[in-house]
Design a protein around this motif. Structure first.
Motif, PDB file in Angstrom:
ATOM      1  N   GLN A 220      67.170  -0.074  -2.065  1.00  0.00           N
ATOM      2  CA  GLN A 220      66.217  -1.104  -2.449  1.00  0.00           C
ATOM      3  C   GLN A 220      66.613  -2.444  -1.833  1.00  0.00           C
ATOM      4  OE1 GLN A 220      66.094  -1.550  -6.718  1.00  0.00           O
ATOM      5  NE2 GLN A 220      68.289  -1.129  -6.916  1.00  0.00           N
ATOM      6  N   THR A 223      62.617  -6.544   0.799  1.00  0.00           N
ATOM      7  CA  THR A 223      61.495  -6.048   1.605  1.00  0.00           C
ATOM      8  C   THR A 223      61.666  -4.557   1.813  1.00  0.00           C
ATOM      9  OG1 THR A 223      62.641  -6.370   3.712  1.00  0.00           O
ATOM     10  CG2 THR A 223      61.398  -8.257   2.830  1.00  0.00           C
ATOM     11  N   ASP A 224      60.603  -3.902   2.283  1.00  0.00           N
ATOM     12  CA  ASP A 224      60.701  -2.474   2.587  1.00  0.00           C
ATOM     13  C   ASP A 224      61.700  -2.219   3.711  1.00  0.00           C
ATOM     14  OD1 ASP A 224      58.839  -2.066   0.640  1.00  0.00           O
ATOM     15  OD2 ASP A 224      57.206  -1.464   1.992  1.00  0.00           O
ATOM     16  N   THR A 228      64.869   0.189   3.375  1.00  0.00           N
ATOM     17  CA  THR A 228      65.114   1.281   4.322  1.00  0.00           C
ATOM     18  C   THR A 228      66.519   1.210   4.876  1.00  0.00           C
ATOM     19  OG1 THR A 228      62.768   1.409   4.917  1.00  0.00           O
ATOM     20  CG2 THR A 228      64.349   2.327   6.484  1.00  0.00           C
ATOM     21  N   ALA A 268      59.188   4.127   1.943  1.00  0.00           N
ATOM     22  CA  ALA A 268      59.469   2.795   1.393  1.00  0.00           C
ATOM     23  C   ALA A 268      58.192   2.160   0.867  1.00  0.00           C
ATOM     24  CB  ALA A 268      60.106   1.905   2.455  1.00  0.00           C
ATOM     25  N   ALA A 269      58.283   1.602  -0.327  1.00  0.00           N
ATOM     26  CA  ALA A 269      57.150   0.887  -0.915  1.00  0.00           C
ATOM     27  C   ALA A 269      57.682  -0.015  -2.018  1.00  0.00           C
ATOM     28  CB  ALA A 269      56.120   1.862  -1.485  1.00  0.00           C
ATOM     29  N   VAL A 273      63.063   2.656  -1.557  1.00  0.00           N
ATOM     30  CA  VAL A 273      62.859   3.990  -0.988  1.00  0.00           C
ATOM     31  C   VAL A 273      63.117   4.997  -2.092  1.00  0.00           C
ATOM     32  CG1 VAL A 273      63.674   5.694   0.679  1.00  0.00           C
ATOM     33  CG2 VAL A 273      63.508   3.291   1.340  1.00  0.00           C
TER      34      VAL A 273
END
Length: 285
Positions: A220, A223-224, A228, A268-269, A273
């Motif tokens: 985490q 940002t995504d 990642t 990722a969202a 992830v």
């Protein structure tokens, strides 16, 4: 283990040190599974409890909170680096929990009991002799006590392992050999039927084996992209597939990191992830 190394050597070497250093990351990742384990573990105030393969102590501390000052909890592990972290964490909570003792011991052969309850979060798959270990664990359980543990289902069902692994495999000069049957490893008890038979042969009764699925946060960040990157670090340094590239040449390592990051980015969202973890939640008395 690769190169003939024993489990004790493995978990007291660089891997154990690396896991100890990343204790907070691993505890956060496995939190949904830990919560599910304790939701089914029958602990009562005043109980005596054994935590098998306690690692850095997260599950031992939770057991101690649940049984309270009138109980006692023993956390057992073969890794000195992880136990050192566990002892430090317990020292900060001693006033609010049951008395805790941490022992560097192989539960497959040690006599630590008796206990009202025995639990384990992914600590029972690594005994050299599973039949002998479970028989020994049964001897340490008081009449009416219960053993509750989590173990992994198959590798393909565990996307937190299979997604990065599938990204790395095409880059390797040759595929890794498949694990030998009934040898120590994370997916040793993926097939529940032999596991249930093993427990019954060890003297356990009332054996249940229920499928448990949870999405876990592998990485985490704000940002995504950051999530990642964190998930890629976990997958290539702490996950079950990390051995595939641990000693790889720099160019292969770089290509593996890029491939794993690309695979994980698709999951990722919202700055995290998330991937599925698939376990068996096993109970026996």
């Amino acid at each position: 283990m690769a190169g003939g190394i024993t489990q004790t050597e493995y978990w007291n070497g660089e891997v154990g040190t690396r896991w100890a250093r990343n204790q907070a990351v691993l505890d956060a990742m496995f939190l949904p599974l830990t919560e599910a384990l304790f939701a089914r573990t029958p602990l009562a105030p005043g109980d005596t409890v054994l935590d098998i393969g306690c690692g850095a102590g997260a599950t031992t501390l939770e057991a101690a909170r649940r049984v309270g000052p009138g109980g006692t909890v023993t956390g057992a592990d073969i890794s000195a680096p992880l136990l050192a972290v566990a002892r430090d964490r317990a020292a900060a909570e001693v006033a609010r929990t049951a008395p805790i003792r941490f022992v560097e011991a192989d539960v497959g052969t040690a006599d630590l009991g008796p206990f009202d309850g025995i639990l384990s979060r992914f600590g029972v798959m690594f005994f050299p002799d599973s039949a002998g270990a479970f028989a020994n664990i049964r001897r340490m359980l008081k009449p009416g006590g219960r053993l509750t543990f989590l173990c992994w289902r198959t590798l393909p069902e565990n996307h937190w392992v299979s997604v990065p692994r599938d990204a790395v495999l095409p880059l390797l000069p040759e595929p890794p050999p498949p694990p030998q049957p009934d040898t120590p490893g994370p997916f040793r008890f993926a097939d529940p039927d032999p596991l249930v038979a093993l427990l019954r042969d060890a003297g356990f009764a009332g054996v249940t084996c229920d499928a448990l699925d949870r999405d876990i946060v592998v990485g985490q960040g704000e940002t995504d992209t950051a999530a990642t990157a964190a998930a890629t670090h976990v997958s290539l340094n702490l996950g079950p597939s990390s051995h595939l590239v641990r000693e790889a040449a720099p160019d292969l390592r770089a290509r593996a990191e890029a491939a794993v990051a690309a695979a994980l980015a698709r999951h990722a969202a919202g700055g995290a992830v998330r991937l599925r973890a698939a376990c068996w939640l096993v109970q026996a008395g």
